[in-house]
Write a protein that holds these residues in place. Structure first.
Motif, mmCIF file in Angstrom:
data_model
loop_
_atom_site.group_PDB
_atom_site.id
_atom_site.type_symbol
_atom_site.label_atom_id
_atom_site.label_comp_id
_atom_site.label_asym_id
_atom_site.label_seq_id
_atom_site.Cartn_x
_atom_site.Cartn_y
_atom_site.Cartn_z
ATOM 1 N N ILE A 84 5.537 -0.085 12.319
ATOM 2 C CA ILE A 84 4.320 -0.902 12.308
ATOM 3 C C ILE A 84 3.292 -0.296 11.354
ATOM 4 O O ILE A 84 2.674 -1.017 10.561
ATOM 5 C CB ILE A 84 3.752 -1.046 13.734
ATOM 6 N N ALA A 85 3.103 1.005 11.399
ATOM 7 C CA ALA A 85 2.151 1.667 10.495
ATOM 8 C C ALA A 85 2.561 1.450 9.041
ATOM 9 O O ALA A 85 1.707 1.159 8.186
ATOM 10 C CB ALA A 85 2.054 3.157 10.819
ATOM 11 N N ASP A 86 3.854 1.560 8.738
ATOM 12 C CA ASP A 86 4.340 1.347 7.371
ATOM 13 C C ASP A 86 4.102 -0.091 6.913
ATOM 14 O O ASP A 86 3.671 -0.322 5.785
ATOM 15 C CB ASP A 86 5.826 1.680 7.262
ATOM 16 N N VAL A 87 4.381 -1.050 7.787
ATOM 17 C CA VAL A 87 4.189 -2.467 7.441
ATOM 18 C C VAL A 87 2.716 -2.747 7.156
ATOM 19 O O VAL A 87 2.371 -3.407 6.168
ATOM 20 C CB VAL A 87 4.720 -3.387 8.567
ATOM 21 N N LEU A 88 1.836 -2.238 8.000
ATOM 22 C CA LEU A 88 0.409 -2.458 7.803
ATOM 23 C C LEU A 88 -0.100 -1.759 6.548
ATOM 24 O O LEU A 88 -0.904 -2.330 5.794
ATOM 25 C CB LEU A 88 -0.376 -2.013 9.030
ATOM 26 N N ASP A 89 0.366 -0.542 6.284
ATOM 27 C CA ASP A 89 -0.017 0.169 5.064
ATOM 28 C C ASP A 89 0.432 -0.598 3.823
ATOM 29 O O ASP A 89 -0.305 -0.701 2.844
ATOM 30 C CB ASP A 89 0.577 1.579 5.029
ATOM 31 N N GLU A 90 1.648 -1.140 3.862
ATOM 32 C CA GLU A 90 2.176 -1.905 2.737
ATOM 33 C C GLU A 90 1.357 -3.178 2.525
ATOM 34 O O GLU A 90 1.055 -3.547 1.386
ATOM 35 C CB GLU A 90 3.641 -2.257 2.997
ATOM 36 N N GLN A 91 0.973 -3.834 3.607
ATOM 37 C CA GLN A 91 0.157 -5.045 3.523
ATOM 38 C C GLN A 91 -1.190 -4.734 2.866
ATOM 39 O O GLN A 91 -1.656 -5.463 2.007
ATOM 40 C CB GLN A 91 -0.047 -5.637 4.920
ATOM 41 N N ILE A 92 -1.802 -3.632 3.280
ATOM 42 C CA ILE A 92 -3.094 -3.227 2.714
ATOM 43 C C ILE A 92 -2.928 -2.890 1.229
ATOM 44 O O ILE A 92 -3.738 -3.303 0.393
ATOM 45 C CB ILE A 92 -3.685 -2.038 3.501
ATOM 46 N N ALA A 93 -1.872 -2.173 0.889
ATOM 47 C CA ALA A 93 -1.629 -1.807 -0.510
ATOM 48 C C ALA A 93 -1.417 -3.054 -1.357
ATOM 49 O O ALA A 93 -1.939 -3.146 -2.480
ATOM 50 C CB ALA A 93 -0.424 -0.878 -0.617
#
Length: 103
Positions: A84-93
């Motif tokens: 979940i943290a990776d998905v959200l970080d990727e979305q923000i990036a």
């Protein structure tokens, strides 16, 4: 006792029962898909609750079988947390890169 359904069968069944959740840009279809998404969220919450209860049921117990259930559930929750943290970080990036491209 043997499992009644295998994981793949359960996944296919849930896919049919819940339906598609991706937005397509057509108001009526997106309304149906939003309802499907809300169902998927409810099912996901039920699954995560099950993992939390499984983790708590054997936490700190000396019996190997109970500790193994607790540990297995905890590992799954840890993995989901990282995902979940990776998905959200990727979305923000992606949003940051998109904003820079628009300038």
């Amino acid at each position: 006792m043997a499992r009644i359904f295998e994981t793949g069968e359960i996944t296919k069944l849930l896919d049919v029962l819940i339906g598609k959740t991706e937005a397509v840009g057509e108001t009526n279809e997106d309304k149906r898909r939003l309802d499907n998404l809300k169902t998927l969220i409810d099912v996901t919450n039920w699954c995560l609750d099950g993992l939390q209860f499984a983790m708590a049921s054997g936490y700190g117990r000396p019996e190997y079988s109970m500790a193994e259930i607790s540990y297995t559930a905890q590992c799954a929750l840890d993995e989901y947390g990282r995902w979940i943290a990776d998905v959200l970080d990727e979305q923000i990036a992606d949003k940051i890169i998109g904003a820079k491209d628009e300038r």
